[in-house]
Design a protein around this motif. Structure first.
Motif, PDB file in Angstrom:
ATOM      1  N   UNK A 214       5.147  -1.822  -9.447  1.00 40.38           N
ATOM      2  CA  UNK A 214       5.549  -1.986 -10.848  1.00 40.38           C
ATOM      3  C   UNK A 214       4.359  -1.690 -11.756  1.00 40.38           C
ATOM      4  N   UNK A 215       4.567  -1.853 -13.076  1.00 42.09           N
ATOM      5  CA  UNK A 215       3.501  -1.740 -14.073  1.00 42.09           C
ATOM      6  C   UNK A 215       2.722  -0.429 -13.928  1.00 42.09           C
ATOM      7  N   UNK A 216       3.446   0.665 -13.997  1.00 43.73           N
ATOM      8  CA  UNK A 216       2.829   1.979 -13.840  1.00 43.73           C
ATOM      9  C   UNK A 216       1.951   2.317 -15.063  1.00 43.73           C
ATOM     10  N   UNK A 217       0.717   2.781 -14.795  1.00 38.52           N
ATOM     11  CA  UNK A 217      -0.205   3.181 -15.844  1.00 38.52           C
ATOM     12  C   UNK A 217      -0.565   4.642 -15.621  1.00 38.52           C
TER      13      UNK A 217
ATOM     14  N   UNK B 150       0.753  -1.781 -10.045  1.00 35.98           N
ATOM     15  CA  UNK B 150       0.674  -3.106  -9.443  1.00 35.98           C
ATOM     16  C   UNK B 150       1.681  -3.112  -8.287  1.00 35.98           C
ATOM     17  N   UNK B 151       1.213  -3.365  -7.085  1.00 39.30           N
ATOM     18  CA  UNK B 151       2.079  -3.357  -5.915  1.00 39.30           C
ATOM     19  C   UNK B 151       2.012  -4.708  -5.218  1.00 39.30           C
ATOM     20  N   UNK B 152       3.107  -5.094  -4.583  1.00 34.05           N
ATOM     21  CA  UNK B 152       3.146  -6.420  -3.975  1.00 34.05           C
ATOM     22  C   UNK B 152       3.996  -6.419  -2.719  1.00 34.05           C
ATOM     23  N   UNK B 153       3.696  -7.379  -1.853  1.00 31.83           N
ATOM     24  CA  UNK B 153       4.556  -7.720  -0.733  1.00 31.83           C
ATOM     25  C   UNK B 153       4.934  -9.181  -0.872  1.00 31.83           C
ATOM     26  N   UNK B 154       6.089  -9.540  -0.368  1.00 32.68           N
ATOM     27  CA  UNK B 154       6.560 -10.913  -0.449  1.00 32.68           C
ATOM     28  C   UNK B 154       7.242 -11.280   0.860  1.00 32.68           C
ATOM     29  N   UNK B 155       6.934 -12.468   1.379  1.00 31.96           N
ATOM     30  CA  UNK B 155       7.570 -12.987   2.582  1.00 31.96           C
ATOM     31  C   UNK B 155       8.108 -14.388   2.276  1.00 31.96           C
TER      32      UNK B 155
ATOM     33  N   UNK C  79       0.830  -1.209   0.000  1.00 35.35           N
ATOM     34  CA  UNK C  79       0.000   0.000   0.000  1.00 35.35           C
ATOM     35  C   UNK C  79       0.867   1.263   0.000  1.00 35.35           C
ATOM     36  N   UNK C  80       1.875   1.281   0.872  1.00 33.75           N
ATOM     37  CA  UNK C  80       2.736   2.460   0.959  1.00 33.75           C
ATOM     38  C   UNK C  80       3.619   2.585  -0.269  1.00 33.75           C
ATOM     39  N   UNK C  81       4.071   1.458  -0.825  1.00 27.32           N
ATOM     40  CA  UNK C  81       4.850   1.509  -2.072  1.00 27.32           C
ATOM     41  C   UNK C  81       4.031   2.164  -3.178  1.00 27.32           C
ATOM     42  N   UNK C  82       2.722   1.846  -3.235  1.00 33.22           N
ATOM     43  CA  UNK C  82       1.844   2.457  -4.239  1.00 33.22           C
ATOM     44  C   UNK C  82       1.670   3.947  -3.973  1.00 33.22           C
ATOM     45  N   UNK C  83       1.445   4.329  -2.709  1.00 30.79           N
ATOM     46  CA  UNK C  83       1.283   5.744  -2.386  1.00 30.79           C
ATOM     47  C   UNK C  83       2.548   6.536  -2.716  1.00 30.79           C
ATOM     48  N   UNK C  84       3.702   5.949  -2.467  1.00 32.18           N
ATOM     49  CA  UNK C  84       4.958   6.609  -2.829  1.00 32.18           C
ATOM     50  C   UNK C  84       5.009   6.879  -4.339  1.00 32.18           C
ATOM     51  N   UNK C  85       4.586   5.887  -5.116  1.00 31.61           N
ATOM     52  CA  UNK C  85       4.604   6.052  -6.573  1.00 31.61           C
ATOM     53  C   UNK C  85       3.642   7.146  -7.004  1.00 31.61           C
TER      54      UNK C  85
ATOM     55  N   UNK D  68      13.354  -3.201  -5.039  1.00 25.25           N
ATOM     56  CA  UNK D  68      12.387  -3.552  -3.998  1.00 25.25           C
ATOM     57  C   UNK D  68      12.728  -2.837  -2.694  1.00 25.25           C
ATOM     58  N   UNK D  69      11.734  -2.591  -1.909  1.00 26.22           N
ATOM     59  CA  UNK D  69      11.861  -1.970  -0.589  1.00 26.22           C
ATOM     60  C   UNK D  69      11.938  -3.104   0.439  1.00 26.22           C
ATOM     61  N   UNK D  70      13.104  -3.325   1.019  1.00 25.55           N
ATOM     62  CA  UNK D  70      13.303  -4.414   1.969  1.00 25.55           C
ATOM     63  C   UNK D  70      12.776  -3.986   3.342  1.00 25.55           C
ATOM     64  N   UNK D  71      11.777  -4.714   3.828  1.00 26.07           N
ATOM     65  CA  UNK D  71      11.173  -4.423   5.125  1.00 26.07           C
ATOM     66  C   UNK D  71      11.868  -5.173   6.252  1.00 26.07           C
ATOM     67  N   UNK D  72      12.375  -6.363   5.951  1.00 24.84           N
ATOM     68  CA  UNK D  72      13.122  -7.138   6.941  1.00 24.84           C
ATOM     69  C   UNK D  72      13.894  -8.227   6.219  1.00 24.84           C
ATOM     70  N   UNK D  73      15.121  -8.465   6.659  1.00 20.87           N
ATOM     71  CA  UNK D  73      15.941  -9.535   6.107  1.00 20.87           C
ATOM     72  C   UNK D  73      16.899  -9.990   7.199  1.00 20.87           C
TER      73      UNK D  73
END
Length: 380
Positions: A375-378, A337-342, A320-326, A354-359
């Motif tokens: 990604x996939x900006x329209x 198109x925005x995504x999170x991955x764990x 959500x925040x990645x999209x708002x930043x864009x 990618x914005x790393x939230x934790x590693x």
């Protein structure tokens, strides 16, 4: 004083952004806490504020405050004590009674005479009946048995502790004997105080995410799907979300060429959202997310319904925040198109940009990598 007013009348640097741990359960593990703090810092940048760390409730700060709570604030009084009065003051939501933030509100009682918490709204369950799966909310062992008997006549039943997150605190029973065995294991006074949800169990499930988020002047709404991933014990757990995010409100989302199942999921989430605001006076939120399950019951009937609501920072908040930043960076941008991955264990490849939230190593779940991206900006 709200953030929106402050941004107009005072220097933006005076907005103080805090993370706040809500005392409603276990403290977040290290990876959960680190991810939420990353989101809080990004929110601060979006509204032009200063991130000040975790709020010390014994010494509340002076001036304009914006809060990122770990959970839904459980009462209007508690929100006001923290300086939160409108949705412009926090990333999350405020409810008038603690139970309103849980799964228990989604289903009706067995009868009007059945016990329920103060503030219960029978009208809400009636308004969302077509937007949720068949089920009941119960607050006693006798009602659990009666509700289970009614539902078992049409197939297996899923039981949920209404405070559970990410699939924790859920069980499936196929007979009265299985129910009795389960109740012996889980039932206690605390459970009956918060209630128990019983609803139709589905198979071959697709879980849609529908939501909306507003931070300062930036408003975005989305639909998407969740996916699972194996954890260190090889159990399937939440693995992230893939979202299609539009600038604006639900009306902008509904203008997309949605597939019929997706459109139904969005419509059901909108119905649930509007009914909650109407039924529970005083509540407000800047972040809302609705999980909508679609699948087959044991008779082979396809069903769709909202499983639960989230009016707090959540697993999809990185996306959500990645999209708002864009959107903030590009005024002409209308959809992303925005995504999170764990991912658990080993070393996971993180895509470029990618914005790393934790590693790192989490004390509860071991090695985990979490990231978000848009990604996939329209454009317009």
């Amino acid at each position: 004083m709200t953030v929106a007013k402050t941004l107009l009348d005072q220097p933006r640097r005076q907005v103080q952004v805090f993370f706040h741990h809500v005392e409603s359960g276990l403290r977040p593990s290290s990876h959960e806490l680190a991810s939420k703090i990353q989101v809080a810092q990004a929110v601060a940048a979006l509204i032009g504020g200063n991130y000040e760390g975790e709020l010390e409730t014994q010494r509340p700060p002076k001036g304009c405050l914006y809060l990122v709570p770990s959970d839904t604030l459980p009462s209007l009084a508690s929100a006001h004590r923290l300086g939160v009065h409108t949705r412009d003051d926090l990333f999350g939501g405020v409810v008038p009674f603690p139970f309103v933030a849980s799964k228990v509100i989604s289903h009706p009682l067995l009868s009007h005479s059945t016990s329920a918490p103060a503030g219960w709204s029978a009208g809400f369950a009636e308004q969302v009946k077509s937007a949720v799966l068949p089920g009941y909310s119960v607050f006693s062992i006798d009602d659990a048995r009666l509700a289970s008997a009614r539902l078992l006549a049409q197939g297996s039943v899923r039981l949920k502790d209404p405070g559970g997150v990410g699939g924790v605190g859920q069980w499936v029973v196929s007979s009265g004997a299985e129910l009795e065995a389960l109740l012996k294991e889980i039932a206690n006074e605390a459970l009956w105080r918060r209630g128990l949800v019983l609803e139709r169990n589905l198979r071959e499930v697709v879980t849609h995410s529908v939501g909306q988020v507003q931070v300062g002047e930036w408003l975005a709404t989305y639909h998407g799907v969740q996916h699972t991933t194996p954890n260190h014990t090889r159990a399937a757990v939440y693995g992230g979300s893939e979202l299609v995010v539009v600038r604006g409100g639900f009306d902008a989302l509904m203008q997309l060429p949605l597939e019929s199942a997706t459109r139904l999921a969005v419509e059901q989430a909108m119905r649930y959202h509007a009914a909650a605001l109407a039924a529970f006076g005083g509540m407000f939120m800047s972040r809302s997310n609705y999980d909508v399950a679609q699948g087959l019951d044991e008779s082979g009937q396809w069903r769709s319904g909202v499983l639960e609501q989230s009016w707090r920072i959540g697993g999809a908040s990185g996306a959500e925040i990645a999209a708002l930043r864009a959107f903030a960076a590009d005024p002409q941008l209308q959809r992303v198109r925005a995504s999170t991955c764990e991912r658990y264990g080993g070393t996971s490849a993180v895509p470029a940009g990618a914005w790393v939230l934790f590693d790192g190593i989490d004390e509860r779940v071991g090695r985990i990598t979490k990231y978000a991206m848009a990604t996939d900006h329209v454009h317009a």
